[in-house]
Design a protein around this motif. Structure first.
Motif, PDB file in Angstrom:
ATOM      1  N   SER A  77       0.897  -1.131  -0.141  1.00  0.00           N
ATOM      2  CA  SER A  77       0.100   0.049  -0.029  1.00  0.00           C
ATOM      3  C   SER A  77       0.788   1.225   0.161  1.00  0.00           C
ATOM      4  O   SER A  77       1.971   1.123   0.252  1.00  0.00           O
ATOM      5  CB  SER A  77      -0.916   0.028   1.247  1.00  0.00           C
ATOM      6  OG  SER A  77       0.056   0.068   2.309  1.00  0.00           O
ATOM      7  N   GLY A  78       0.240   2.126  -0.230  1.00  0.00           N
ATOM      8  CA  GLY A  78       1.195   3.421  -0.330  1.00  0.00           C
ATOM      9  C   GLY A  78       0.418   4.901  -0.144  1.00  0.00           C
ATOM     10  O   GLY A  78      -0.637   4.623  -0.457  1.00  0.00           O
ATOM     11  N   PRO A  79       0.960   5.573   0.538  1.00  0.00           N
ATOM     12  CA  PRO A  79       0.439   6.863   0.535  1.00  0.00           C
ATOM     13  C   PRO A  79      -0.012   7.547  -0.742  1.00  0.00           C
ATOM     14  O   PRO A  79      -0.755   8.465  -0.831  1.00  0.00           O
ATOM     15  CB  PRO A  79       1.059   7.808   1.447  1.00  0.00           C
ATOM     16  CG  PRO A  79       2.511   7.316   1.342  1.00  0.00           C
ATOM     17  CD  PRO A  79       2.352   5.716   0.899  1.00  0.00           C
ATOM     18  N   ASP A  80       0.844   7.623  -1.619  1.00  0.00           N
ATOM     19  CA  ASP A  80       0.787   8.308  -2.924  1.00  0.00           C
ATOM     20  C   ASP A  80       1.477   7.435  -3.942  1.00  0.00           C
ATOM     21  O   ASP A  80       1.778   6.406  -3.935  1.00  0.00           O
ATOM     22  CB  ASP A  80       1.486   9.738  -2.896  1.00  0.00           C
ATOM     23  CG  ASP A  80       3.015   9.483  -2.371  1.00  0.00           C
ATOM     24  OD1 ASP A  80       3.788   8.693  -3.025  1.00  0.00           O
ATOM     25  OD2 ASP A  80       3.271   9.886  -1.311  1.00  0.00           O
ATOM     26  N   ALA A  81       1.413   8.172  -5.236  1.00  0.00           N
ATOM     27  CA  ALA A  81       1.891   7.203  -6.495  1.00  0.00           C
ATOM     28  C   ALA A  81       3.361   6.961  -6.456  1.00  0.00           C
ATOM     29  O   ALA A  81       3.707   6.201  -7.419  1.00  0.00           O
ATOM     30  CB  ALA A  81       1.373   8.111  -7.707  1.00  0.00           C
ATOM     31  N   PHE A  82       3.914   7.818  -5.567  1.00  0.00           N
ATOM     32  CA  PHE A  82       5.475   7.598  -5.819  1.00  0.00           C
ATOM     33  C   PHE A  82       6.165   6.838  -4.515  1.00  0.00           C
ATOM     34  O   PHE A  82       7.318   6.850  -4.442  1.00  0.00           O
ATOM     35  CB  PHE A  82       6.187   9.089  -5.786  1.00  0.00           C
ATOM     36  CG  PHE A  82       5.690   9.725  -7.046  1.00  0.00           C
ATOM     37  CD1 PHE A  82       6.090   9.477  -8.181  1.00  0.00           C
ATOM     38  CD2 PHE A  82       4.606  10.873  -6.706  1.00  0.00           C
ATOM     39  CE1 PHE A  82       5.403  10.130  -9.485  1.00  0.00           C
ATOM     40  CE2 PHE A  82       4.068  11.423  -7.708  1.00  0.00           C
ATOM     41  CZ  PHE A  82       4.470  11.089  -8.918  1.00  0.00           C
TER      42      PHE A  82
END
Lengths: 85, 391
Positions: free
Chosen positions: B40-45
């Motif tokens: 999972s990630g907080p943003d696309a990067f």
């Protein structure tokens, strides 16, 4: 190698099983299992784009996570709102 | 459960991948055969994922090829723990020493418990055990349980049976005492009255009755003579035996000061000591005796796990509390109730199977003290055996 692939294709055809396709299984709106994918094209918590055999599969939702991923299958969890082919 | 155990044994690493092409990096990891979990990630990067611990190096290389940065957030499982321990040689060494000491100590009996002794003092049995070779700190595999039991039985004749069992570093000695002989008591004597009263019932088993039902008797009066007369007129001394129920009157008085001295804590301090085997090491100066006017509360903290093992090391925490006594007035009613309870308990104890027919309490104050008197009418066995005096 080619012979083995050919034999597998023949067996699948005899058993009426789909061959060389990407299979998407939805478990309600919480999980989506994508088998036979060709890789991930994009990932954000709101959208996961997966390369399939014939194009891309776009899954939109909220708080999307990749619960498990290997070379063949991809399990997406979260609140799935739509699946676009 | 099995999957979790497997995961724990295999180990895992929580990583954070950051870069421009996160999907490409994930694809690269997957192509390398690295399974990604809980990504999972907080943003696309940025992406956080869990990968197998053994694939960490390959994942780092794959991420670098995709111009992404891979940072390890947390490592879990056996392989990472082993890696950390490799860097902590002193800790490992200490752990090995501790486990070795624990394993070695389980071959020594540090705690010997005696069970089943009722009238024979436990200390006497422990002394007999020590003389037989079973003392705290001895190597128990060298014990001969039968020989020890026999030596204890010889040293303590009041015991009928003894058995020794060892569990870990704790030895348990079970004993059975000899039951008293059931032979009839020897000697001749009479039955006398144990208390003054009026006889209500007489059961004479042996001897010549000298009193009758309805008679009033005084304490110490002979009720059944220890002699019988035969048909030929000859008198023979016997051991009199009888059960004589009589109505008796009992009176008990108890007193207590109306002003009690109450202890008040004035100061306290704690000191420590260590007991290793039979040796004691005090972590304080001076004597270990309790100073006058003080109370010592000792808390023992043994290095042991109850029922499993015990090491001969005990930490003692001694709390020395100093007290000063101050007068405190007592409520007369509360004090009277306490004294009445004490008197009632005494009456019940001394009646020994008899019954109380009527009882009453009276209280009076005199000279700063409260006097409570119990008067009771009872029914009890007043027969007391009095042996004949020797020639």
């Amino acid at each position: 190698m080619k012979k083995a692939t050919k034999t597998a294709a023949e067996i699948s055809e005899r058993l009426n099983l789909p061959v060389g396709v990407t299979r998407i299984t939805l478990a309600g709106t919480r999980q989506a299992l994508i088998e036979g994918h060709r890789g991930l094209a994009g990932y954000t918590p709101e959208r996961v784009t997966v390369r399939a055999m014939l194009g891309e599969v776009c899954i939109d939702g909220e708080a999307l996570t990749l619960s498990a991923m290997d070379a063949d299958a991809l399990l997406i969890s979260g609140r799935i709102l739509s699946v676009t082919l | 459960m099995r999957a979790r155990l497997e995961q724990l044994l295999r180990g895992s690493a929580h990583v954070e991948i950051s870069g421009a092409d996160i999907p490409g990096c994930l694809n690269a990891l997957v192509r390398e055969g690295i399974e990604c979990r809980a990504a999972s990630g907080p943003d696309a990067f940025t992406l956080r994922a869990e990968i197998p611990y053994r694939s960490l190096r390959a994942a780092r290389a794959a991420a670098a090829r995709r111009n992404c940065d891979l940072r390890v957030l947390r490592e879990r499982g056996l392989p990472s723990a082993a890696k950390k321990l490799r860097r902590r040689l002193a800790l490992m060494f200490t752990a090995v020493i501790m486990f070795s000491a624990l394993a070695a100590s389980s071959f020594f009996a540090w705690d010997i418990d005696v069970a089943g002794a009722e009238s024979v003092p436990e200390g006497r049995i422990l002394r007999a055990l020590a003389e037989a070779g079973a003392k705290p700190g001895s190597f128990w595999p060298a014990w001969d349980a039968d020989a020890i039991a026999n030596r204890v039985l010889l040293a303590v004749p009041e015991l009928a049976w003894a058995g020794v069992s060892v569990a870990g570093s704790r030895a348990e000695v079970r004993v059975r005492e000899r039951t008293p002989s059931m032979e009839p008591a020897a000697g001749t004597g009479s039955i006398v009255s144990g208390a003054s009263g009026i006889i209500e019932r007489m059961e004479v088993f042996f001897g010549t009755p000298l009193a009758a039902v309805g008679e009033a008797v005084a304490e110490g009066e002979t009720l059944v003579a220890g002699s019988v007369t035969g048909y030929d007129g000859a008198t023979e001394a016997v051991r009199a035996s009888a059960r004589i129920s009589a109505r008796t009157a009992r009176e008990y008085t108890a007193s207590a000061p109306l002003e009690a001295m109450e202890p008040r804590e004035t100061a306290s301090h704690t000191r420590w000591a260590l007991v290793i085997g039979n040796k004691r090491v005090n972590f304080y100066a001076g004597s270990s005796q309790t100073p006058p006017g003080c109370v010592k509360i000792i808390e023992e903290l043994p290095l042991a796990v109850e029922g499993m093992f015990a090491l001969p090391v005990t930490l003692l925490r001694e709390c020395i509390v100093e007290y000063a006594f101050e007068p405190r007035p007592c409520g007369a009613d509360e004090l009277a109730a306490e004294l009445e309870a004490l008197l009632a308990e005494r009456l019940e104890r001394e009646l020994d199977g008899g019954e109380t027919l009527r009882q009453s309490f009276t209280a009076r104050e005199s000279g700063g003290r409260l006097y409570v008197t119990l008067r009771a009418e009872c029914r009890e066995d007043i027969a007391v055996y009095l042996p004949d005096e020797g020639p």
